[in-house]
Design an enzyme around this catalytic site. Structure first.
Site, PDB file in Angstrom:
ATOM      1  CG  HIS A 111      -3.848  -1.088  -2.345  1.00 53.85           C
ATOM      2  ND1 HIS A 111      -4.419   0.356  -2.174  1.00 53.85           N
ATOM      3  CD2 HIS A 111      -3.478  -1.311  -0.999  1.00 53.85           C
ATOM      4  CE1 HIS A 111      -4.310   0.681  -0.863  1.00 53.85           C
ATOM      5  NE2 HIS A 111      -3.910  -0.168  -0.300  1.00 53.85           N
TER       6      HIS A 111
ATOM      7  CE  LYS B 202      -7.778   0.503   0.978  1.00 55.03           C
ATOM      8  NZ  LYS B 202      -7.359  -0.501   1.746  1.00 55.03           N
TER       9      LYS B 202
ATOM     10  CB  SER C 122      -0.990  -0.087   1.249  1.00 61.85           C
ATOM     11  OG  SER C 122      -0.080  -0.161   2.235  1.00 61.85           O
TER      12      SER C 122
HETATM   13  C1  LIG Z   1      -7.187  -0.585   3.166  1.00 62.79           C
HETATM   14  C2  LIG Z   1      -6.629  -1.804   3.482  1.00 62.79           C
HETATM   15  C3  LIG Z   1      -7.078  -2.651   4.598  1.00 62.79           C
HETATM   16  C4  LIG Z   1      -8.329  -2.290   5.247  1.00 62.79           C
HETATM   17  O1  LIG Z   1      -9.423  -2.608   4.553  1.00 62.79           O
HETATM   18  P1  LIG Z   1     -10.710  -1.639   5.086  1.00 62.79           P
HETATM   19  O2  LIG Z   1     -11.731  -2.219   4.412  1.00 62.79           O
HETATM   20  O3  LIG Z   1     -10.441  -0.116   4.868  1.00 62.79           O
HETATM   21  O4  LIG Z   1     -10.644  -1.811   6.644  1.00 62.79           O
HETATM   22  C5  LIG Z   1      -6.378  -4.152   4.692  1.00 62.79           C
HETATM   23  N1  LIG Z   1      -5.459  -4.171   3.807  1.00 62.79           N
HETATM   24  C6  LIG Z   1      -4.856  -3.516   3.161  1.00 62.79           C
HETATM   25  C7  LIG Z   1      -3.627  -3.751   2.297  1.00 62.79           C
HETATM   26  C8  LIG Z   1      -5.334  -2.288   2.920  1.00 62.79           C
HETATM   27  O5  LIG Z   1      -4.825  -1.288   2.191  1.00 62.79           O
END
Ligand SMILES: *Cc1c(COP(=O)(O)O)cnc(C)c1O
Length: 388
Positions: free
Chosen positions: A205, A239, A177
């Site tokens: 992502h 996302k 990320s």
């Molecule tokens: C955003 C993210 C999460 C958490 O997901 P949410 O639905 O926002 O709680 C978990 N793992 C990664 C790699 C992320 O980027």
């Protein structure tokens, strides 16, 4: 008690680590309004530009009219609706697994998987640059947390070979990320098969962005192949999918285990059914709108070309996460502030989120940016570089 909190907050402020929230006065988009001023934003994970899409908004409204607002109970009591069920089946089909299970958030999905599978005497093997939720999940499970250097599969193999643990789980971001690089899934899969370990792939992502029709990291290799039975696939829906939530896809026995024993699934209210209603439309657009991914690829190429000889290098990322490496935290902050003065938002990411001396601007691109938006960002960065 409060003076202790005040003291700790003061120390945080002194170290330049105090974080503030900026309040957005309208929908998430490439242009957002803050305190009455419009900004061009490169901060969101809404990579496909779906968070404010009219068809999704319409589906949300229809969902509210059919199901009301609140789910009213947890999934195992009577909060599980036909909309949740239909979305789970669609996600399983889309990702090529027998079954899928919805969670409220990605954070909770990771908690649920790791704690349902492992306990004392077991071991979690984690890439050092993994998302915090994977580390927290390992700590909560009471299994031994063994971290390996970023993408160092030789080190991972050594640790797997040496481990006396009864059950082993390798956990990794599929797309990291803060760096935007991609984990070598084939090699990880082979290692996990060799050492009889589970492989939890967190594709937060990659889902929607990578692979044919946005089916995620497992579809990003050129030839189609069957998923290894060791793989547990997790992706978020807040996302690229533009809405909220997350899911885990895997073999049926694993999903049934989660339904029976993942505490972050069992002891929480189901998400409102309007969300799976909206997500069914989102999934259709992810699958159909290849042009969004093509647009995104063009933006990535444009940005890389425009910043090629800038004094701050981009990481070699091929994903919409494009970190511009600055180094010192105060410099990163200064450049981010400089951009903001020009009406452009790019977050400065500083330690402890990234290693010391590796502060960066995390540029995230969306299909709804325009070539002119990218050009404006590049010009502003060149100007700041010249100004020193
Ligand atoms: C955003 C993210 C999460 C958490 O997901 P949410 O639905 O926002 O709680 C978990 N793992 C990664 C790699 C992320 O980027």
């Amino acid at each position: 008690m409060y003076s202790d909190l005040v003291e700790r907050l003061r120390v945080r402020e002194e170290k330049g680590l105090r974080r503030v929230r900026r309040t957005i006065e309208g929908p998430q988009d490439t242009h957002v309004s803050i305190a009455g001023r419009e900004y061009l934003a490169f901060c969101s994970n809404d990579y496909l530009g779906l968070a404010n899409h009219p068809e999704l908004i319409e589906s949300a409204c229809q969902g509210v009219r059919r199901y009301g607002v609140g789910a009213g109970a947890s999934h195992l009591i009577n909060g599980h609706s036909s909309a949740h069920h239909e979305l789970e089946q669609a996600l399983a089909r889309f990702t090529g697994f027998p079954e899928a299970l919805l969670f409220s958030t990605g954070y909770m999905a990771n908690m649920g998987v790791v704690t349902a599978l492992l306990g004392r005497g077991d071991a979690v093997f984690a890439d050092r640059l993994n998302h915090a939720s994977l580390n927290d999940a390992a700590l909560l499970s009471r299994a031994k947390l063994i971290r390996y250097p970023h993408l160092d599969l030789t080190a991972l193999e050594r640790r797997l070979a040496m481990s006396p643990a009864r059950r082993k789980l390798v956990v990794t971001d599929a797309v990291f990320s803060m760096d935007g690089d991609i984990a070598p899934v084939d090699q990880l899969q082979a290692l996990c098969e060799k050492y009889q370990a589970w492989l939890l792939l967190d594709d937060a992502h990659g889902f929607g962005v990578l692979g044919k029709q946005g089916r995620g990291v497992l579809f990003s290799a050129s030839q189609a192949r069957a998923h290894s039975p060791n793989i547990i696939y997790m992706a978020t829906l807040g996302k690229s999918a533009g809405v909220f939530g997350a899911f885990v896809a895997a073999r049926s026995e694993l999903i049934e285990t989660l339904i029976q024993s993942a505490r972050s699934y069992i002891y929480t209210t189901a998400t409102p059914a309007l969300l799976p209603c909206t997500l069914l439309t989102s999934l259709r657009l992810i699958e159909q709108d290849e042009w969004r991914r093509e647009q995104l690829s063009r933006h990535i190429v444009q940005l890389k070309q425009a910043l090629q000889s800038l004094c701050w290098p981009l990481q070699p990322s091929t994903t919409p996460i494009q970190p511009l490496m600055i180094g010192a935290s105060d410099a990163a902050l200064r450049i981010s502030d400089g951009l903001r003065e020009q009406g452009i938002l790019v977050p400065a990411i500083r330690p402890p989120t990234v290693p010391l001396g590796a502060a960066r601007l995390r540029i995230s691109l969306s299909a709804s940016h325009t070539p002119a938006d990218i050009e404006r960002l590049a010009n502003a960065l060149w100007q700041l570089a010249k100004a020193g």
